[in-house]
Scaffold this motif. Structure first.
Motif, mmCIF file in Angstrom:
data_model
loop_
_atom_site.group_PDB
_atom_site.id
_atom_site.type_symbol
_atom_site.label_atom_id
_atom_site.label_comp_id
_atom_site.label_asym_id
_atom_site.label_seq_id
_atom_site.Cartn_x
_atom_site.Cartn_y
_atom_site.Cartn_z
ATOM 1 N N SER A 105 0.863 -1.191 0.000
ATOM 2 C CA SER A 105 0.000 0.000 0.000
ATOM 3 C C SER A 105 0.895 1.236 0.000
ATOM 4 O O SER A 105 2.117 1.129 0.217
ATOM 5 C CB SER A 105 -0.883 0.027 1.259
ATOM 6 N N GLY A 106 0.286 2.390 -0.204
ATOM 7 C CA GLY A 106 1.049 3.643 -0.123
ATOM 8 C C GLY A 106 1.589 3.849 1.282
ATOM 9 O O GLY A 106 2.739 4.263 1.466
ATOM 10 N N MET A 107 0.766 3.529 2.302
ATOM 11 C CA MET A 107 1.247 3.688 3.675
ATOM 12 C C MET A 107 2.386 2.701 3.958
ATOM 13 O O MET A 107 3.307 3.013 4.715
ATOM 14 C CB MET A 107 0.108 3.496 4.686
ATOM 15 N N PHE A 131 -1.212 13.644 3.785
ATOM 16 C CA PHE A 131 -2.337 12.733 3.997
ATOM 17 C C PHE A 131 -2.488 12.402 5.489
ATOM 18 O O PHE A 131 -1.483 12.251 6.190
ATOM 19 C CB PHE A 131 -2.060 11.473 3.161
ATOM 20 N N GLU A 174 4.243 16.315 0.250
ATOM 21 C CA GLU A 174 3.393 15.978 -0.901
ATOM 22 C C GLU A 174 3.235 17.252 -1.698
ATOM 23 O O GLU A 174 3.107 18.315 -1.119
ATOM 24 C CB GLU A 174 1.969 15.616 -0.437
ATOM 25 N N ASP A 203 5.952 12.453 -1.782
ATOM 26 C CA ASP A 203 4.794 11.629 -2.128
ATOM 27 C C ASP A 203 4.221 12.225 -3.421
ATOM 28 O O ASP A 203 3.657 13.315 -3.415
ATOM 29 C CB ASP A 203 3.790 11.688 -0.966
ATOM 30 N N CYS A 205 1.864 11.156 -5.375
ATOM 31 C CA CYS A 205 0.607 10.480 -5.678
ATOM 32 C C CYS A 205 -0.360 11.373 -6.466
ATOM 33 O O CYS A 205 -1.042 10.913 -7.371
ATOM 34 C CB CYS A 205 0.084 10.086 -4.312
ATOM 35 N N SER A 225 1.268 6.078 -3.535
ATOM 36 C CA SER A 225 0.121 5.228 -3.314
ATOM 37 C C SER A 225 -0.306 4.856 -4.730
ATOM 38 O O SER A 225 -0.949 5.648 -5.427
ATOM 39 C CB SER A 225 -0.989 5.992 -2.590
ATOM 40 N N THR A 227 -2.457 2.958 -5.472
ATOM 41 C CA THR A 227 -3.910 2.851 -5.389
ATOM 42 C C THR A 227 -4.585 3.956 -6.201
ATOM 43 O O THR A 227 -5.734 3.804 -6.613
ATOM 44 C CB THR A 227 -4.316 3.030 -3.900
ATOM 45 N N LYS A 228 -3.885 5.057 -6.396
ATOM 46 C CA LYS A 228 -4.495 6.244 -6.998
ATOM 47 C C LYS A 228 -4.302 6.228 -8.517
ATOM 48 O O LYS A 228 -4.739 5.310 -9.166
ATOM 49 C CB LYS A 228 -3.902 7.494 -6.330
ATOM 50 N N VAL A 237 -5.240 -1.837 -3.851
ATOM 51 C CA VAL A 237 -4.418 -1.018 -2.954
ATOM 52 C C VAL A 237 -2.963 -1.453 -3.174
ATOM 53 O O VAL A 237 -2.665 -2.648 -3.138
ATOM 54 C CB VAL A 237 -4.851 -1.235 -1.491
ATOM 55 N N ALA A 238 -2.087 -0.492 -3.435
ATOM 56 C CA ALA A 238 -0.686 -0.821 -3.736
ATOM 57 C C ALA A 238 0.172 0.409 -3.495
ATOM 58 O O ALA A 238 -0.338 1.536 -3.405
ATOM 59 C CB ALA A 238 -0.554 -1.275 -5.193
#
Ligand SMILES: Cc1ncc(COP(=O)(O)O)c(C=O)c1O
Length: 424
Positions: A105-107, A131, A174, A203, A205, A225, A227-228, A237-238
């Protein structure tokens, strides 16, 4: 499954496996659809999905050599898998970095970065507009392990400089920020980090490498992330960390091997295919977002609009220089509350606009081809206190829209349904 300790650093086992056979001078769009590992013996045109937890070794001596990092091979999918390796190579090519590590995940990518670079007593300087979960991880969770973080306004360079300490190892930001789209001067932040002997992690993203390549402004690590926008269709989710090979091999891979922050092969395959359309999606979505931002700006029921593509945005010129002339696909706007009643009335007005939509997806996710809408103060930033939110400018009347590939006229009609019927 146990790892044999090795005196050598834990290199990604796919490092010695040759990349896909492309001429050195092919351009980025070509790399986005082709970069990866060579085809298997079956000659598949679309990249194969290797759904296997482990890899069979030819004999015990080879297994020993491979576990000891003396021979390159895939061993176990917790730390390397051919489909994940294809995704990592493709994203590194797009970001312009030497290497990349996929994470679950991004986290997970941010946690991996912290675990790889920081120890008790170290200090981080971080934008206060990152975030919500990143704020929690750095400000609360890592504090338990003796890592201190100072949060600063993202565009206030003197505040970044003043926050530096001899123990500062990492600057984190970010750009643009979520949801107010504040744009940081990445070159200046890289200089501050390097003068203090620290690294800059960005970040990326919100822009993705389709619009912004932080490494070109001196950033050391790029966090995603996936995921976005990288997936772009809201499926998995990645996450990923991109950066210099030596740093990732020697400091990140040992953590990766033991911490289990693994990106699954299936999710890697989904995101790998997402990267093939990244640039055309992000450019089209960014163009629709700018159209929507202009429309919102002239709407009588809208107080202000945050989008870096608007000439009125405080860092418009910087955004255009850093983001290849594009504002990105995410914007936020403040609904004009027609009732007296302060914070509660502002929240009711924002909820009314969101609940009046019939097309947009009400979800806090972003970067999807489907336009999404959310109320940051009660979702992504819901864990902050009202005072923290007010300080960060995340007011109750704020609505965030991540513009997808819907016809922008339908998005406007959907938003106008609520804006033009706000309760008096
Ligand atoms: C800017 C940003 N960074 C990181 C994350 C965390 O990513 P993930 O949900 O993939 O863990 C998010 C998630 O929304 C985000 O918006």
């Amino acid at each position: 499954m146990s790892d044999t300790p090795s005196s050598r650093p834990a290199r990604p086992p796919h490092e010695g496996i040759p990349p896909v056979d492309l001429p050195d001078d092919v351009r980025l769009d070509t790399r986005a659809v082709r970069e990866g590992l060579p085809r298997s013996r079956w000659g598949e045109n679309s990249e194969a999905l290797f759904l296997t937890s482990s890899f069979v070794q030819p004999d015990a001596a080879s297994a020993a050599a491979r576990f000891g990092n003396e021979e390159e091979a895939f061993i176990y999918s917790r730390f390397a898998n051919p489909t994940v390796a294809m995704f990592e190579r493709r994203l590194a090519a797009l970001e312009g970095t030497e290497a990349c590590i996929g994470t679950g995940s991004g986290m997970g990518a941010i946690l991996l970065t912290a675990m790889a670079l920081l120890k008790a007593g170290d200090h981080v300087v971080c934008s206060q507009s990152v975030f919500g979960a990143t704020l929690m991880l750095l400000g609360r969770d890592l504090a338990k392990f003796g890592v201190q973080t100072t949060f600063v306004p993202p565009c206030d360079l003197p505040a970044w400089r003043a926050a530096m300490r001899p123990t500062t190892r990492l600057l984190f930001t970010e750009s643009p920020s979520n949801p107010l789209t504040e744009v940081c001067d990445l070159r200046a932040l890289a200089d501050i980090a390097h003068e203090g002997g620290a690294l800059l992690a960005v970040d990326n993203c919100f822009c993705s490498p389709a619009l912004q390549r932080p490494v070109e402004f001196g950033a050391d690590l790029i966090i995603h992330s996936a995921t976005k926008f990288l997936d772009g269709q809201g499926r998995v989710v990645a996450g990923a960390v991109c950066g210099p090979r030596q740093l990732l091999d020697t400091q990140f891979m040992p953590v990766m091997r033991s911490a289990g922050l693994t990106l699954s092969a299936f999710n890697a395959w989904v995101v790998l295919k997402g990267l093939e359309t990244l640039s055309i999606r992000v450019l089209a979505q960014s163009q629709r977002a700018l159209e929507l931002a202009h429309w919102l700006q002239q709407h009588p029921q809208v107080l202000r609009v945050h989008h870096p593509g608007l000439p009125s945005h405080p860092q418009h010129a910087l955004a255009m220089a850093q983001q290849a002339g594009h504002g990105g696909a995410v914007l936020s706007f403040e609904v004009r509350s027609l009732q007296a009643g302060g914070v509660a009335a502002a929240r009711a007005a924002a909820f009314h606009v969101i609940d009046s939509t019939r097309v947009l997806s009400i979800t806090a996710n972003l970067g999807d081809t489907k336009t999404t809408i959310t109320h940051p103060a009660s979702t992504s930033h819901g864990r902050l206190t009202e005072d923290q939110r007010q300080a960060a400018g995340i007011v109750q009347g704020l609505v965030r829209v991540s513009v997808g590939l819907d016809d922008v006229r339908d998005v406007m009609a959907d938003l106008d349904r609520g804006l033009s019927t706000l309760p008096h």
